[in-house]
Write a protein that holds these residues in place. Sequence first.
Motif, mmCIF file in Angstrom:
data_model
loop_
_atom_site.group_PDB
_atom_site.id
_atom_site.type_symbol
_atom_site.label_atom_id
_atom_site.label_comp_id
_atom_site.label_asym_id
_atom_site.label_seq_id
_atom_site.Cartn_x
_atom_site.Cartn_y
_atom_site.Cartn_z
ATOM 1 N N ASP A 200 0.826 -1.207 0.000
ATOM 2 C CA ASP A 200 0.000 0.000 0.000
ATOM 3 C C ASP A 200 0.859 1.254 0.000
ATOM 4 O OD1 ASP A 200 -2.634 -1.142 -0.041
ATOM 5 O OD2 ASP A 200 -2.291 -1.798 2.018
ATOM 6 N N THR A 203 2.154 1.542 -3.604
ATOM 7 C CA THR A 203 1.070 1.899 -4.520
ATOM 8 C C THR A 203 0.677 3.367 -4.368
ATOM 9 O OG1 THR A 203 0.208 -0.372 -4.468
ATOM 10 C CG2 THR A 203 -1.290 1.352 -5.228
ATOM 11 N N GLU A 231 -0.486 -10.693 -3.590
ATOM 12 C CA GLU A 231 -1.539 -9.714 -3.325
ATOM 13 C C GLU A 231 -1.351 -8.589 -4.335
ATOM 14 O OE1 GLU A 231 -1.273 -7.655 0.421
ATOM 15 O OE2 GLU A 231 0.888 -7.964 0.563
ATOM 16 N N ASP A 232 -2.450 -7.922 -4.657
ATOM 17 C CA ASP A 232 -2.340 -6.874 -5.654
ATOM 18 C C ASP A 232 -3.232 -5.692 -5.341
ATOM 19 O OD1 ASP A 232 -4.815 -7.955 -6.246
ATOM 20 O OD2 ASP A 232 -4.286 -8.662 -8.244
ATOM 21 N N ARG A 233 -2.972 -4.601 -6.036
ATOM 22 C CA ARG A 233 -3.747 -3.380 -5.923
ATOM 23 C C ARG A 233 -4.021 -2.862 -7.332
ATOM 24 N NH1 ARG A 233 -3.579 -5.505 -1.734
ATOM 25 N NH2 ARG A 233 -3.027 -4.644 0.319
#
Length: 239
Positions: A200, A203, A231-233
């Motif tokens: 986070d 990002t 995990e991704d954003r």
Amino acid sequence: MDIYKINDIGELIKDNSYVGRGIVIGKTMDSKKACCAYFIMGRSANSRNRIFTKKDGEVFTEPFDVSKVEDPSLIIYAALRQFENNLIVTNGDQTDTIYDGIKNGLSFNKALESRCFEPDSPNFTPRISGMLTFENGDFSYQMSILKSIDEEGSDCARYGFSYPSKSGLGHFIHTYVCDGNPIPTFQGEPERVEIDSDIDAFTNKLWNALDKDNKISLYVRYIDLSNGEYEDRLVNKNK
């Protein structure tokens, strides 16, 4: 000049209105994860009319408003795909070229020999590509830029880069230096950037630094090197 300086990516691109499309690959500071990020920007209404979508672990660009699409040829493509232990990310349909090439036994660079820069005179937008290869609990990565050798677009200059993964270090390649007419293409080696351990934080830093008028979408994936899970954003300016 410190050639080994590791830049803060937010500081690197803030106040730059147009770096175009960009790829970041590297290893987090805690050495636990691989990072792969891709963003797009746009100046025209056609380019700005896009979003990122995810389907079965792959990432695609799609129109935000289908009724406003003018020319889909260079703006709609698979941006991120995986074949076996290779994660491929690019700024165009050469994602599929690399995927098919690797599948048929070609190397990353050999697969790209069939491609060149985009045919969008006078800018001749470079094709930028990256690939992470995972093995034995770690990874290495390659990057490429294919760009016009002159202002006439008479031929293609091909540059390839290969890296071992190092804690906290990533490399950032983008299509343009800054805004202009025509837009000046990226020069030199991929830039050295710091990779935060927290997805986070990374990002937000990247998205917030991109020009508010020209940024469109950002995708970030962190892959756990101990088990391959990720995990991704995904951030879209067009909701």
